[in-house]
Write a protein that holds these residues in place. Structure first.
Motif, PDB file in Angstrom:
ATOM      1  N   SER A 108       0.824  -1.204   0.000  1.00 12.76           N
ATOM      2  CA  SER A 108       0.000   0.000   0.000  1.00 12.76           C
ATOM      3  C   SER A 108       0.857   1.253   0.000  1.00 12.76           C
ATOM      4  CB  SER A 108      -0.893   0.006   1.240  1.00 12.76           C
ATOM      5  OG  SER A 108      -1.615   1.212   1.321  1.00 12.76           O
ATOM      6  N   ASP A 109       0.326   2.321  -0.585  1.00 11.14           N
ATOM      7  CA  ASP A 109       1.004   3.614  -0.469  1.00 11.14           C
ATOM      8  C   ASP A 109       0.421   4.442   0.674  1.00 11.14           C
ATOM      9  OD1 ASP A 109      -1.386   3.980  -1.704  1.00 11.14           O
ATOM     10  OD2 ASP A 109      -0.613   5.036  -3.469  1.00 11.14           O
ATOM     11  N   VAL A 110      -0.574   3.883   1.360  1.00 15.25           N
ATOM     12  CA  VAL A 110      -1.131   4.620   2.507  1.00 15.25           C
ATOM     13  C   VAL A 110      -1.040   3.855   3.825  1.00 15.25           C
ATOM     14  CG1 VAL A 110      -2.679   6.116   1.196  1.00 15.25           C
ATOM     15  CG2 VAL A 110      -3.492   3.876   1.930  1.00 15.25           C
ATOM     16  N   CYS A 111      -1.088   2.527   3.773  1.00 14.94           N
ATOM     17  CA  CYS A 111      -1.062   1.774   5.042  1.00 14.94           C
ATOM     18  C   CYS A 111      -0.305   0.462   4.888  1.00 14.94           C
ATOM     19  CB  CYS A 111      -2.476   1.529   5.553  1.00 14.94           C
ATOM     20  SG  CYS A 111      -3.532   0.690   4.353  1.00 14.94           S
ATOM     21  N   PRO A 112       0.971   0.531   4.457  1.00 17.04           N
ATOM     22  CA  PRO A 112       1.739  -0.709   4.354  1.00 17.04           C
ATOM     23  C   PRO A 112       1.791  -1.385   5.728  1.00 17.04           C
ATOM     24  CG  PRO A 112       3.211   1.186   4.380  1.00 17.04           C
ATOM     25  CD  PRO A 112       1.815   1.732   4.245  1.00 17.04           C
ATOM     26  N   SER A 113       1.806  -2.716   5.713  1.00 15.54           N
ATOM     27  CA  SER A 113       1.815  -3.430   6.997  1.00 15.54           C
ATOM     28  C   SER A 113       3.197  -3.288   7.630  1.00 15.54           C
ATOM     29  CB  SER A 113       1.482  -4.906   6.764  1.00 15.54           C
ATOM     30  OG  SER A 113       2.226  -5.434   5.691  1.00 15.54           O
ATOM     31  N   ASP A 114       3.220  -2.623   8.756  1.00 15.04           N
ATOM     32  CA  ASP A 114       4.478  -2.419   9.474  1.00 15.04           C
ATOM     33  C   ASP A 114       4.172  -2.274  10.963  1.00 15.04           C
ATOM     34  OD1 ASP A 114       3.467   0.125   9.882  1.00 15.04           O
ATOM     35  OD2 ASP A 114       4.691   1.039   8.314  1.00 15.04           O
ATOM     36  N   GLU A 115       5.159  -1.814  11.714  1.00 12.86           N
ATOM     37  CA  GLU A 115       4.996  -1.784  13.175  1.00 12.86           C
ATOM     38  C   GLU A 115       3.971  -0.766  13.644  1.00 12.86           C
ATOM     39  OE1 GLU A 115       7.502  -0.607  11.460  1.00 12.86           O
ATOM     40  OE2 GLU A 115       8.609   0.975  12.495  1.00 12.86           O
TER      41      GLU A 115
END
Lengths: 654, 654
Positions: A108-115
């Motif tokens: 995603s360019d708005v909510c990539p899965s990360d911490e």
């Protein structure tokens, strides 16, 4: 694209999943053997959540398991491109995966899965997800642990009777490849840590019987030798060695060739056992044991300084609520888990990790306190195992060595409370001090000049163990320590330690008391003794008086002793902690001491990793040179203190 | 061989496994939808144990999972014949099965696997295993729930646009078979509970898109209609109807044809939803909901009297420790679980089950008590759902209906303590009484002549719900009950109930107050209303004022209303409990009352199962005949009591 995505999961589930797999993978003599303690598993379903305020964009969510995505309560299927309109949105992904590890990967360019994502298990508060930078592509699966592989060929091959013995030169762990087999050949594969074990086909601990294929890749096993009984004439074997790519950040070298050899063998032994978590031994049970892991963590800090494996081990061991038994069922192993947590924090200063796992430490201590007897001492219940060591300790009623650990536990829990600014510091310290008073009252025997095993039996039996802990954890007064040295540690009549596990602790105590001569004698006779017998990896136990294959027997099995046991690597800790003399005095090596000792050696040099920095020490009879790559260090040398400046060598003529 | 073997497992794990599977199987509009509450799973590893003292024999152990057998600590592999020497032995089987149901099957002439085995989860005490007489062969797998199957053909077929609509005559649950497809035919399958839903292909709640085969057996779904878009010319369809083979032990018949039809439709509706556990509805979520299940259990007791499904439901809902949230997240559903447990015990008298599940009831009540507010009333926390009903109840602060349930919960927990001879009876009864006093003080509104929803809001809003519970659970005094009847139940200005769920409770309260005329009017207008609209199964909700496909919409979905919802079967309970008038007055129908009422009917007859016995009642305006197949019964008729002798018809001229 600037938005880096990772596979994310419920914090702790990755570690619990992989440690569970390790625990459930044990095979011996043809049967499966699950551990004799409760198995923790990942949550079967997880709700991931992210609040966004964006100028718009897209997301594609991959799911490990079954589930769906919702954006502001509109639901979408996985792997589909979802357009995100500008504004504030709540994105949720609901995943179930019974029998696996529920996880998601969001491009995603708005909510990539990360911490920055949070989750819960459809109960409890949302808290930050777990992730691992290794899992940064959608086509990866976090259920596959990221090992590396190397193809290894045998160094020797020998026809013996109706089979062939292959020697790989040293112990390995990996997948055995066999090519060139006849399809009707009923092949027997006998694995050995020793030559004798591989050839003794009725008693080899691990065997595979295979037939029907021209080539095989067998499941991963540990071995140095392979004996293959086969009628095929053109068989060739190799091993896909499976290992964790760990870099040695610490090292030690000295003028004693045997000690250098011990360090080398210990390092290899240790590396083989550093995997999903710290294993005890690579061949037999391959389980994760908290006491073994406590010592492994100490070793790790002077070799790989790999924070991740320590955290995986701590999480994998503590598991999930409810706590229904001691870790590995062992009373001392519960206590050592808490001490390990504190020492971990002191080394790496990871307050995020500490605060996340702290509630479990509280629960574990609460569980331990259900084992306090009427005198306020911790005591094993019928289902608890009071281990301490494979040694003849008098385990009647409350055992002294356990109290020593509990004194330390209260004290480290007090320190942890302080670090996390949580109430309870004073009360915990008070508990520690009061217990110390009672221990002196009940266990200190003036006549014997030592702590006794048990006050219940009336035998006033003395072993080394409780006394070693009393010195290691600064429980003994200077006077008591001196008495212990003379009446216990130097006393030939007190049963000797037979495991490198407790031998490691004994060396710690001896070095702490400045007994370098004894330390070096023990290294030479005990570790050197194994190496003299041809050991390429350190054993689980060593009795100098034994002969031949007697050395390989344990637990009533002819070859059940592990010949590659992590707790054998204690000298790595010893040299780093006492010869190079480096240790943290505040969390994460914010401040630290360098207090080198030459002992009976002529020259030592080495490097100690100090939380992303290093200290390098060179010392001989003429000169001392110390350089630290970060600030905070104090050199202690002949009673003087010197402040170490970053990257400025401090050189002193001796 | 006299030694009957069964598959055995950790008690509760079978139920937890199958309810978990139900919960994780939901699909809607192409995506997976796990429940929004925590999923419980079986233990990943289990230790089975049996002590034997035998004259010798053999055993062969089959394992569902991985593991081994040990006899006096000698280990064996699964499926091997083990000779057991004469004497005393301890047999253990250690099993792990993450992602499955750990279970064993032991063929043996000395220790067949049966209820005499014990187990633990490698923690805690050994306790008797779970088993099910259905699983009595080694080649069965307890992971496969024992349904039965029947092939069903559509009763009508209609070409509509470019597809064919099949009508199966009534709702079914099963596997759709399609034969005669072209392999390149991209087939769309649209399922409908209604004809409209199947044809409205953009909105059908469940769809399958298939291609590539000549024949298909699709995953199990619920539907009455199937609309198939296909280019194949020779397609034929049938359904493998999947159901639980339950026998109706209770029945009811009367001179009112509509009521008989209601009973028939209700019975079918209910049967479709009786599976691994009591489902709410067979099409949409197919989840197990504690409140729905509470009412299903009441219905079950007058129809199938299947003890097992009630126990499966209770175990599957409560799951395992720790209790971290309300059952289904719903406050009232936690409370109804406890009441259901008590009513279950009163029906079947299964003290073994009660004592095994009792600790979880205590834990659940303890959890509920964490929700008591400063006034001592139970109140939802932010993550709790205060459901009660799909109705406009004023849910501000502590809600009256919840207090009614808690009063009953304390009282049934008091009774359970007494039955199990566990301390606490008096304290629990005191809690119930004290709460009743406070509820009267805070919620009884003399002006309105009723209990109000909330004392926090100051609105003194009155709905039917709390008042119905007050009557059902004997909380209202006679005077209050009379006031409630006049001011609430007969009051057209109080919002009407729209769900058969609470309509069932309302009928209970009305019948209890002797308001048979109103009861029969409601049956006629409410249940009769659905049947007039062509319902072959009872719906989740019914608003008489709606038209056409408005009836199928719910939860903002065009066809999201369940048209086959278990809680629609309440009239079965009503007729058995109030017309035939049979209910237990001590556990397991040891003693019971038969108190028949004709209401406005001319003739009724029927049978009520009373824990492996039956009571049959025939009543018309001239004569009453009652026969019970066991002792303990008392007939109450026109203020007189008559003792029922087993199998002796008691006939009274009216």
């Amino acid at each position: 694209m600037n938005n880096k995505s990772y596979w994310i999961w419920h914090y702790g589930d990755y570690e619990i999943f992989h440690v569970m797999n390790v625990h459930l993978r044990r095979e011996e003599q043809g049967y499966h053997r699950p551990p004799f303690w409760k198995i923790n598993t990942p949550y079967a379903s997880v709700k991931f959540r992210k609040e966004i305020n964006s100028k718009g964009g897209y997301m594609i969510c991959h799911i490990n398991g079954n589930g769906h995505i919702s954006v502001d309560d509109t639901r979408y299927i996985e792997n589909s491109r979802i357009e995100i309109t500008p504004g504030i949105h709540v994105v949720e992904v609901h995943v179930s995966n019974f029998g696996g590890l529920p996880a998601i990967f969001v491009e995603s360019d708005v909510c990539p899965s990360d911490e920055s994502w949070t989750c819960n298990h459809f109960a409890g508060n949302f808290s930050p997800v777990g992730y691992n930078t290794h899992f940064c592509c959608a086509d990866q699966n976090p259920e596959n642990f990221p090992f590396e592989y190397k193809n290894v060929l045998p160094i020797a091959k020998e026809k013996i009777d109706d089979g062939i013995l292959y020697d790989f030169g040293t112990e390995l762990f990996g997948y055995l490849n066999i090519v060139g087999a006849d399809t009707n050949d009923e092949i027997g594969v006998f694995y050995g840590e020793s030559r004798e074990e591989a050839l003794d086909t009725n008693y080899s601990y691990i065997t595979d019987y295979i037939c029907g294929e021209k080539k095989y890749c067998l499941r991963q096993r540990a071995f140095r030798y392979i004996y293959i009984k086969s009628t095929s004439t053109d068989i060739e074997v190799s091993v896909d060695y499976e290992y964790l790519p760990l870099e040695a950040k610490g090292n030690f070298d000295c003028d004693n060739a045997l000690f250098n050899e011990i360090i080398s063998v210990a390092s290899y032994t240790f590396h083989l056992n550093c995997r999903e978590a710290f294993l005890d031994g690579i061949k037999r049970d391959r389980w994760v044991w908290s006491g073994d892991a406590y010592q492994s963590a100490r070793i790790n800090r002077y070799l790989f300084a790999d924070k991740e494996i320590e955290q995986r081990t701590l999480i994998g061991l503590i598991g999930k609520l409810p706590i229904e038994q001691h870790i590995n069922t062992i009373l001392d192993y519960s206590l050592l888990w808490i001490i390990a947590l504190y020492e971990h924090y002191m080394t790496y200063g990871d307050k995020t990790f500490l605060s996340r796992i702290y509630p479990m430490a509280v629960e574990l201590l609460t569980f331990c306190e259900t084992r306090l007897n009427k005198d306020g001492f911790i005591e094993g219940h019928p289902d608890d195992w009071t281990f301490i060591d494979w040694s003849e300790i008098e385990k009647v009623g409350a055992v002294c060595a356990e109290q020593m650990l509990l004194i330390k536990v209260y004290s480290v829990m007090a320190s942890i409370s302080k670090e996390l600014k949580i109430d309870g510091h004073d009360a915990l310290l008070e508990k520690s001090e009061m217990l110390k008073v009672r221990v002196n009252e009940y266990y200190w025997n003036e006549e014997k000049g030592a702590f006794i095993d048990s006050y219940t039996s009336g035998n006033a039996n003395v072993t080394r163990h409780a006394n070693i802990f009393a010195i290691m954890y600064d429980i003994a007064t200077a006077e008591q320590a001196n008495s212990i040295l003379n009446h216990v540690l130097r006393n030939e009549n007190i049963i000797k330690i037979t495991t490198p596990y407790f031998e490691g602790y004994e060396l710690d105590a001896l070095a702490k008391l400045g007994e370098y001569k004894t330390v070096e004698e023990q290294l030479t006779s005990y570790w050197g003794g194994m190496i003299d017998l041809g050991a390429k990896t350190i054993w689980e136990e060593y009795h100098p008086s034994m002969n031949g294959i007697e050395h390989y027997a344990m637990y009533s099995g002819k070859y059940e002793k592990s010949l590659c046991h992590a707790w054998g690597a204690g000298p790595i800790y010893l040299f780093g902690r006492y010869y190079l003399g480096v240790y943290a005095t505040s969390a994460g090596y914010e401040t630290f001491i360098v207090e080198p000792k030459l002992g009976g050696l002529k020259e030592i040099c080495g490097t100690v990793p100090i939380n992303d920095a290093t200290v390098t020490v060179r010392l001989n009879q003429e000169k001392l040179s110390v350089v630290a790559s970060k600030a905070g260090g104090t050199l202690v040398w002949k009673g003087e203190k010197y402040t170490l400046k970053p990257n400025e060598p401090l050189i002193i003529d001796c």
